[in-house]
Design a protein around this motif. Sequence first.
Motif, short mmCIF file in Angstrom:
data_model
loop_
_atom_site.label_atom_id
_atom_site.label_comp_id
_atom_site.label_asym_id
_atom_site.label_seq_id
_atom_site.Cartn_x
_atom_site.Cartn_y
_atom_site.Cartn_z
N LEU A 109 5.61 33.14 -22.64
CA LEU A 109 6.92 33.05 -23.27
C LEU A 109 6.76 32.42 -24.65
CD1 LEU A 109 8.70 31.35 -20.21
CD2 LEU A 109 8.24 33.80 -20.53
N VAL A 110 7.42 32.97 -25.64
CA VAL A 110 7.43 32.38 -26.99
C VAL A 110 8.87 32.01 -27.33
CG1 VAL A 110 7.18 32.88 -29.45
CG2 VAL A 110 5.36 33.50 -27.86
N ASP A 111 9.06 30.75 -27.75
CA ASP A 111 10.39 30.24 -28.09
C ASP A 111 10.35 29.69 -29.50
OD1 ASP A 111 12.95 29.28 -28.08
OD2 ASP A 111 12.69 27.89 -26.40
N PHE A 118 9.70 37.30 -25.79
CA PHE A 118 9.77 36.78 -27.15
C PHE A 118 11.21 36.40 -27.44
CE2 PHE A 118 10.64 37.50 -31.66
CZ PHE A 118 9.59 36.86 -32.30
N LYS A 119 11.44 35.12 -27.73
CA LYS A 119 12.79 34.63 -28.03
C LYS A 119 12.76 33.91 -29.37
CE LYS A 119 16.01 30.98 -26.64
NZ LYS A 119 15.62 30.06 -27.73
N SER A 133 3.50 43.49 -30.18
CA SER A 133 4.95 43.74 -30.16
C SER A 133 5.31 44.90 -29.24
CB SER A 133 5.47 44.00 -31.58
OG SER A 133 4.86 45.13 -32.15
N ARG A 134 4.46 45.92 -29.20
CA ARG A 134 4.70 47.08 -28.33
C ARG A 134 4.69 46.67 -26.86
NH1 ARG A 134 1.32 50.45 -25.75
NH2 ARG A 134 -0.49 49.39 -26.65
N ARG A 135 3.90 45.65 -26.54
CA ARG A 135 3.73 45.24 -25.15
C ARG A 135 4.71 44.16 -24.72
NH1 ARG A 135 -0.87 47.21 -22.83
NH2 ARG A 135 -0.76 45.62 -21.20
N VAL A 136 5.51 43.63 -25.63
CA VAL A 136 6.54 42.65 -25.26
C VAL A 136 7.48 43.28 -24.24
CG1 VAL A 136 8.57 41.39 -26.10
CG2 VAL A 136 6.43 41.30 -27.38
N LEU A 137 7.75 42.58 -23.15
CA LEU A 137 8.62 43.13 -22.11
C LEU A 137 10.09 42.81 -22.37
CD1 LEU A 137 6.49 42.34 -18.91
CD2 LEU A 137 6.47 44.39 -20.36
N THR A 138 10.37 41.64 -22.92
CA THR A 138 11.74 41.25 -23.27
C THR A 138 11.71 40.57 -24.63
OG1 THR A 138 12.31 40.90 -20.94
CG2 THR A 138 13.78 39.92 -22.57
N ALA A 139 12.65 40.93 -25.49
CA ALA A 139 12.75 40.32 -26.82
C ALA A 139 14.19 39.94 -27.10
CB ALA A 139 12.24 41.28 -27.89
N GLU A 140 14.39 38.70 -27.51
CA GLU A 140 15.72 38.21 -27.86
C GLU A 140 15.75 37.82 -29.34
OE1 GLU A 140 18.02 35.74 -24.89
OE2 GLU A 140 15.98 35.37 -24.19
N THR A 151 19.36 41.42 -26.90
CA THR A 151 18.27 41.38 -25.92
C THR A 151 17.75 42.79 -25.71
OG1 THR A 151 19.31 39.50 -24.78
CG2 THR A 151 17.59 40.70 -23.59
N TYR A 152 16.46 42.96 -25.93
CA TYR A 152 15.79 44.25 -25.73
C TYR A 152 14.87 44.16 -24.52
CZ TYR A 152 17.17 46.24 -30.26
OH TYR A 152 17.88 46.76 -31.32
N LEU A 153 14.78 45.26 -23.79
CA LEU A 153 13.81 45.40 -22.71
C LEU A 153 12.87 46.56 -23.03
CD1 LEU A 153 16.05 44.96 -19.54
CD2 LEU A 153 14.34 43.37 -20.40
N ASN A 154 11.64 46.42 -22.60
CA ASN A 154 10.66 47.47 -22.85
C ASN A 154 11.04 48.74 -22.10
OD1 ASN A 154 7.96 48.94 -22.81
ND2 ASN A 154 7.44 47.11 -23.95
N GLN A 155 10.84 49.88 -22.75
CA GLN A 155 11.16 51.18 -22.14
C GLN A 155 10.22 51.54 -20.99
OE1 GLN A 155 13.62 53.30 -23.13
NE2 GLN A 155 13.85 53.30 -25.34
#
Length: 323
Positions: free
Chosen positions: A18-20, A141-142, A161-168, A241-245
């Motif tokens: 997790l990155v905050d 990634f938040k 970045s392509r492999r991030v599962l959730t990005a806020e 909030t994005y989720l990986n496709q």
Amino acid sequence: MIDTILSRPEFQTEPPVLVDIGASGQLHTRWKTFAKYAICIAFDADDRDFGYVESESSHFRKLYTFNHIVTESSPTGTEADTRNFYLTVSPHCSSLLKPRPDLIQEYAFAPKFEPTKVVQLKTRSLRSTLDSLNINRVDWFKTDSQGTDLRLFRDLGPERSRRVLTAEFEPGIASIYDGEDKLFRVLQYMDETGSHWLAELLPKGSPRITPALLDSFSSQPLIKKFVLFSLRNSAVWGEMTYLNQFADDTLLTQRDLLLGWVFATTLKQHGFALILTQKAKARFQDPIFSEMETYSRRRIWGRVFGLGFWPEVVKKFDQLLGR
């Protein structure tokens, strides 16, 4: 179910990362159910409200904290040791970018962005930090960096970045900082890359009333708050909030599908969680995926029997009645 999944061998060798960025205030509430299994990397340049890190560190499997300005990597490969950082009345509004309260002077919250001091603070690029920690992936990634969210996400590099599962992200809609990454830029970039889908977009903001007009209602702070809270907010920034496709075959590993389901379930995206169980069952024979499917279906039925559909019914009636 989440505990069962994250106790598996896959996460002993590769725990969630997790990155905050902009970690002021408190532990991210969405992480509480799985923080004890995860590695967290937290940054905040304004340490006036960074004390939660000490109290929350025991909740993570491992916590790295950096009281630095997080920047994108330099194109030349050389990084500045320090950069100007603008401290504002509210610690949550301090930024690497120059605040422009004059651009939002007709909003009630404009005084929070008034600069109080410009200081020189240590800098650290996100990419070099991850490299130094030997971390080659980020799962969640938040960022709330006050104007630099997109450039920091891009600094992960194409593979990470392509492999991030959730990005806020929390980009601006209105202009508040010089040269900031705006919400429409995030939408454009994420659409062009095609690796993620937008699961949430919540407009946030402040009532459109000048501080002077707000003061004219009462000199009593409590009464002024009642007036403020009685006004409708205007859209000034957004929470995205994005989720990986999971459209890329390289992401269809057992570990990523398990963790993708955990994140989707945490965000109450039970329909997408169900999709992930089907992708997983088509590739792997592990019975855990059938259990996950049963869990997701049960959560969806729980919403049905709990009248979770009722707000949409009310909305349809309002539309029919022209309200």
